[in-house]
Design an enzyme around this catalytic site. Structure first.
Site, PDB file in Angstrom:
ATOM      1  N   CYS A   1       0.865  -1.180   0.000  1.00 24.16           N
ATOM      2  CA  CYS A   1       0.000   0.000   0.000  1.00 24.16           C
ATOM      3  C   CYS A   1       0.902   1.230   0.000  1.00 24.16           C
ATOM      4  O   CYS A   1       1.613   1.486   0.955  1.00 24.16           O
ATOM      5  CB  CYS A   1      -0.881  -0.001   1.243  1.00 24.16           C
ATOM      6  SG  CYS A   1      -2.114   1.292   1.227  1.00 24.16           S
TER       7      CYS A   1
ATOM      8  N   GLU B   1      -4.418  -8.546  -3.274  1.00 25.91           N
ATOM      9  CA  GLU B   1      -4.738  -8.354  -1.854  1.00 25.91           C
ATOM     10  C   GLU B   1      -4.018  -7.132  -1.339  1.00 25.91           C
ATOM     11  O   GLU B   1      -2.929  -6.799  -1.802  1.00 25.91           O
ATOM     12  CB  GLU B   1      -4.295  -9.622  -1.107  1.00 25.91           C
ATOM     13  CG  GLU B   1      -4.438  -9.582   0.395  1.00 25.91           C
ATOM     14  CD  GLU B   1      -3.136  -9.295   1.139  1.00 25.91           C
ATOM     15  OE1 GLU B   1      -3.163  -9.328   2.383  1.00 25.91           O
ATOM     16  OE2 GLU B   1      -2.094  -9.009   0.504  1.00 25.91           O
TER      17      GLU B   1
ATOM     18  N   ARG C   1      -7.794 -11.170  10.992  1.00 26.92           N
ATOM     19  CA  ARG C   1      -6.948 -10.424  10.045  1.00 26.92           C
ATOM     20  C   ARG C   1      -7.849  -9.878   8.945  1.00 26.92           C
ATOM     21  O   ARG C   1      -8.469 -10.641   8.215  1.00 26.92           O
ATOM     22  CB  ARG C   1      -5.877 -11.357   9.467  1.00 26.92           C
ATOM     23  CG  ARG C   1      -4.714 -10.630   8.800  1.00 26.92           C
ATOM     24  CD  ARG C   1      -3.615 -11.613   8.424  1.00 26.92           C
ATOM     25  NE  ARG C   1      -2.426 -10.950   7.925  1.00 26.92           N
ATOM     26  CZ  ARG C   1      -1.412 -10.521   8.663  1.00 26.92           C
ATOM     27  NH1 ARG C   1      -1.446 -10.693   9.968  1.00 26.92           N
ATOM     28  NH2 ARG C   1      -0.369  -9.928   8.119  1.00 26.92           N
TER      29      ARG C   1
ATOM     30  N   ARG D   1      -8.373  -7.871   5.522  1.00 26.05           N
ATOM     31  CA  ARG D   1      -7.676  -7.464   4.305  1.00 26.05           C
ATOM     32  C   ARG D   1      -8.698  -7.263   3.190  1.00 26.05           C
ATOM     33  O   ARG D   1      -9.787  -7.848   3.222  1.00 26.05           O
ATOM     34  CB  ARG D   1      -6.670  -8.541   3.855  1.00 26.05           C
ATOM     35  CG  ARG D   1      -5.451  -8.705   4.780  1.00 26.05           C
ATOM     36  CD  ARG D   1      -4.538  -7.485   4.724  1.00 26.05           C
ATOM     37  NE  ARG D   1      -3.337  -7.588   5.541  1.00 26.05           N
ATOM     38  CZ  ARG D   1      -3.229  -7.164   6.796  1.00 26.05           C
ATOM     39  NH1 ARG D   1      -4.275  -6.637   7.413  1.00 26.05           N
ATOM     40  NH2 ARG D   1      -2.082  -7.260   7.448  1.00 26.05           N
TER      41      ARG D   1
END
Length: 411
Positions: free
Chosen positions: A85, A128, A175, A177
């Protein structure tokens, strides 16, 4: 079914989470790339090669590869990867749109170059990222994601996305995502998506909806992406306090359809207790008596005065954390700093008959649904193994989406 195997190129491969999930279905990795820019020793790549072999694996900056010749990457049906990112904004404002190029070193543009320049670009994408991509940067919420969507739109792809918390579907780690699937306009899936009810696709009939069922919680919002990448960089959501992108959505032909969904799951749930090693654990994972107070302080609630280096005094407060970690729930998110003995607010600590201890590398692998000792290799420390798992994804999510993508392609 061997002749129906889908060929995959895996970028930002890490220690092979995408590969582990996809190879449980009829996908075949024909090329992979892993490069850690900030380190001399390429530990993740070494683990990858030890597990999957050196053939078709490259350990070189992907920017260098695509700048030299995208055709070095063999033909593949599906491009996959968990890309970093970063700030995706477009660096140049040349009037000629062919001159639009993203900032140097931003790895999204390496993916873009493969899709733009390969003679036979991949028909499908499976990517992802961290979920903050949907709302960054802070001054222009959602701009980076809009740049990404518009760049794929210009290259002829439709894209569906969903933010998935693995634990909400029974997996052992909380988690969260965002996962994206892209379909090139030349594919039957794209044509099906174009004709379908967009709400039905996102909540019932689409690839991700089949893998991870949901209930719809808001009406669908539509957004039209206007202008080229420079205009989107400069103008998207200029005055908006919130990102227009919800946790579920799709883009097709400049139109974005997005809504909020809630997970629908009532199956088995794996909790932290289920993944703990029952056999002897190395004494170094147990917390020293002399460190107990420090651990307790870091995990606890705080209201205190602190002073900056410049001498400015300010009030600092933070809430307490469950300490030790709850064994009857999925674990908290593993972070890259999970390894090592030093006390920390964010590392996991579990209570056992022998006392409090940190999690072992095998337990961290299990939380991401990797095989035991996947990252064990001579010269790789336990701290480095923990770092890999802080960077990895939950293999079970990839496996389920991969299975549905395969079905969708072979309808």
């Amino acid at each position: 079914m061997g002749d129906k195997k889908l060929k995959v190129a895996e970028l930002f491969a890490g220690v092979g989470g995408f590969r582990l999930g996809l190879e449980k279905n009829d996908f075949s990795i024909v090329w992979s790339n892993q490069w850690e820019p900030s380190t001399k020793l390429q530990h993740a790549s070494k683990v990858y090669e030890a597990r999957f072999g050196k053939a078709q694996h490259t350990n070189e900056d992907i920017n260098e590869v695509v700048t030299r010749d995208v055709e070095e990457i063999p033909y593949h049906d599906v491009l996959v990867g968990g890309f970093p990112c970063q700030d995706y904004s477009v660096a140049t404002t040349l009037h000629n749109s062919k001159g639009l190029k993203g900032k140097k070193g931003v790895l999204w543009w390496s993916i873009h170059k493969i899709l733009e320049s390969k003679k036979a670009p991949p028909k499908y994408l499976f990517l992802e990222n961290v979920d903050r991509l949907l709302k960054s940067p802070a001054k222009q919420r959602g701009r980076d994601f809009a740049v990404m969507l518009q760049s794929l739109n210009e290259l002829g792809y439709a894209v569906e996305w969903r933010v998935i918390n693995a634990a909400e579907y029974g997996m052992p780690q909380r988690r969260r995502r965002v996962f994206f699937i892209g379909y090139h306009k030349s594919t039957p899936v794209y044509k099906r998506l174009f004709k379908s009810s967009k709400t039905d696709w996102l909540t019932e009939t689409g690839t991700i909806a089949n893998a991870f069922p949901v209930t719809k919680t808001t009406a669908v919002d539509t957004i039209t992406l206007n202008g080229d990448l420079v205009e989107i960089t400069n103008n998207f959501n200029k005055d908006g306090k919130l990102s227009p992108f919800q946790n579920t959505g799709l883009l097709i032909k400049s139109q974005v359809y997005t809504l909020k969904t809630t997970p629908l799951y009532d199956g088995k749930r794996v909790v932290l207790a289920d993944i703990l090693q029952n056999e002897e654990v190395n004494p170094e994972f147990y917390i020293d008596d002399k460190d107990q107070a420090r651990w307790k302080y870091l995990k606890g609630a705080k209201k205190e005065k602190r002073t900056t280096k410049e001498g400015f005094e300010y009030n600092y407060s933070e809430g307490g954390m469950i300490y030790p970690d709850a064994l009857d729930n999925a674990s908290r998110t593993i972070i890259t700093g999970e390894g090592g003995k030093s006390p920390s607010r964010f590392k996991h600590v579990v209570a056992t008959k022998k006392g409090l201890r940190r999690l072992t590398p095998i337990e961290l692998e299990r939380l991401n649904m990797f095989p035991d000792n996947h990252t064990k290799l001579e010269g790789i420390t336990d701290t480095k193994r923990a770092f890999f798992m802080g960077n990895a994804l939950v293999v079970g999510v990839i496996e389920k989406i991969g299975a549905e993508l395969y079905k969708q392609i072979h309808v």
